[in-house]
Design an enzyme around this catalytic site. Structure first.
Site: not given
Length: 546
Positions: A213, A268
């Protein structure tokens, strides 16, 4: 007439990323389904309705903030990044939601807000205590000018200066939104590390991506240079914020380094979707910078349509032409855009873009258009039903921006009213209590149950358009070329691996003559033919790619 060829590589090498071309369904948790009768939607309510969401044919959900918060801005003022606010449930409820969604084949993305926190966050409580504690510079503090005025001329989005005096520190703190949303100092490596820890917490709980955001608000000019005045451009100015070019208070180039850390962490955990919310007049260059190459974000969330007062062919061509250029030797390939016609901040599109008598046909047209755009597409809850913008009287308003700027700022409450599930039930099946915002008779009449029973409904049409996109690689993954605007006529071509689909849309209330390509498989929308497009009609013609 305007025309633009959009060189949009289909990126065949990366089609294993689940998010490429995905349709994502936004859920505003306060207004989706209330499971406990308190009038406010919650996580258990979302879980109970996930079968419905999956039935639409979307690949993922995006859930607006549900974190611990005093709700000054209804969850976008976070007081704990790693817990669920009690009004929405518990961490166990969130885990159950993720498990149910994954069982249905839905990915789960969540909002994350790193431009600011709540003033009730423990970090801020410690930061404001004095000027020497461990978190003293986790927020943005500045001394007053000699005459006691704020440090510079920056203005907040919601009105008034972007600075509030704090007696404890004898300094001003910065806030780009409400004064209850103090600005995080994202230039500080310790703040970035804490933000990454918050992402890791939710990744470990199984989330598949994040919407970041107000990302371009997360950093600012450390010299605190005044913003210059904005030239008059004919647009209404309802807040002091509108009178400035926000070149120093946001959009700092160092955001890119933060973006790369976020992307590295998410990588990851696999092919995780990251989409940046980037608003403002100069958003597109920032969006491209945040998504360039494989080491940055997946996508950026476009504002081209969210606040547009009209939908025109020229607007669509202009928006599409900003994306898809072939990278030069000096530039990185850019990420995909993400498109939305409405969201929790922006009014219902059919209420903005067309008069009442044309809304059923227009809703079918815009579902077809959204499904044909290159990039990711977002549907806001209830858009699949053709819900309209509700008018909320002043005494029932909850939106702090609308209250502060009444009546010139359009209330966000009108798009946040509860989801209507069954028009025959109390409060349309949203709650057994008193809903936090009222449901209108107009939207109750468009409830899910009634539309499920009507094979010609907007709900069934939306499913059909999402299925069309999913089953045609040209629409989901393909290049978009030859975008043209001719009055109300919009045309472009999508193509991928031997499949080509010519798309034509009449965005006007007048019939348009249009010669479709000969041969091929035809899908007509709202009475289109191979030679004519009635008002708000569309035509798809699938052929073999030449």
């Amino acid at each position: 007439m305007s025309s633009q060829t959009v060189l949009a590589p289909s990126l065949e090498a990366s089609v294993d990323s689940w998010w490429r071309g995905a349709a994502i369904y936004q859920i505003y948790p306060r207004s989706f389904t209330d499971s406990n009768g308190d009038g406010i939607g919650d996580l258990a309510g979302i879980t109970a309705r996930l079968d419905y969401v999956a039935s639409l044919g979307v690949e993922a959900i995006w859930i607006s903030p549900f974190y611990t918060s005093p709700m000054a801005d209804f969850g976008y003022d976070v007081a704990d990044y790693c817990d669920v606010d009690p009004i929405f449930g518990t961490l166990a409820d969130f885990d159950a939601l993720v498990e149910k969604a994954h069982g249905l084949g839905l990915k789960v993305t969540i909002d994350m807000v790193f431009a600011h926190t709540s003033d009730k966050h423990p970090w801020f409580a410690q930061s404001r205590a004095d000027k020497i504690n461990d978190k003293a510079d986790w927020y943005v503090w500045k001394d007053a000018n000699a005459d006691g005025t704020p440090p510079n001329n920056w203005q907040s989005v919601f009105g008034g200066p972007a600075w509030t005096w704090d007696a404890r520190r004898q300094q001003y703190y910065m806030h780009q939104f409400l004064k209850e949303q103090p600005q995080l100092n994202a230039h500080n490596p310790a703040v970035q590390a804490a933000a990454l820890d918050a992402l890791r917490f939710w990744l470990d709980r199984g989330v598949d991506g994040f919407r970041l955001d107000a990302l371009n608000h997360s950093m600012f000019d450390p010299a605190f240079t005044d913003n210059p005045a904005a030239p008059e451009d004919g647009r209404p100015r309802t807040r002091p914020f509108d009178f400035q070019q926000k070149v120093n208070s946001q959009n700092h180039p160092d955001v890119v380094g933060f973006v790369e850390k976020i992307a590295k962490l998410c990588a990851e955990y696999g092919a995780t979707f990251t989409v940046a919310e980037v608003g403002g007049d100069e958003a597109v260059p920032l969006m491209k910078a945040y998504t360039a190459g494989e080491q940055r974000l997946s996508s950026a969330y476009s504002f081209d349509f969210l606040y547009a007062p009209y939908l025109t062919a020229d607007l669509v061509v202009k928006a599409l032409s900003q994306w898809g250029e072939e990278p030069s030797e000096e530039s990185l390939p850019e990420g995909w855009p993400s498109w939305a016609f409405e969201n929790h901040d922006a009014p219902r599109h059919i209420s903005r873009w067309v008069s009442e008598e044309h809304r059923p046909a227009f809703a079918r047209l815009t579902a077809a258009l959204l499904a044909s755009l290159r990039g990711n597409i977002f549907l806001y809850q209830g858009q699949e039903l053709g819900l309209e913008q509700d008018e909320i009287p002043f005494h029932l308003l909850k939106d702090p921006e609308a209250i502060a700027n009444w009546p010139l700022t359009l209330s966000r409450d009108g798009v946040r009213t509860p989801m209507p599930w069954d028009g025959e039930h109390f409060h349309a099946g949203f709650t057994e209590g008193e809903p936090w915002l009222p449901l209108s008779p107009t939207n109750i009449a468009k409830a899910v149950a009634g539309q499920e029973a009507d094979p010609e409904s907007q709900l069934h049409w939306t499913r059909a358009m999402l299925a069309l996109r999913e089953h045609h690689p040209a629409l989901k993954l393909g290049a978009l070329t030859e975008a043209k605007a001719d009055g109300g006529l919009l045309t472009f071509t999508r193509s991928h691996e031997g499949q080509s689909i010519a798309c034509a849309f009449n965005l006007s209330g007048e019939a348009i003559k249009h010669k479709a390509p000969d041969g091929g498989t035809v899908l007509a929308v709202n009475g289109a033919t191979s030679t004519s497009l009635p008002p708000y009609a569309a035509l798809f013609v699938e052929t073999e790619k030449k």
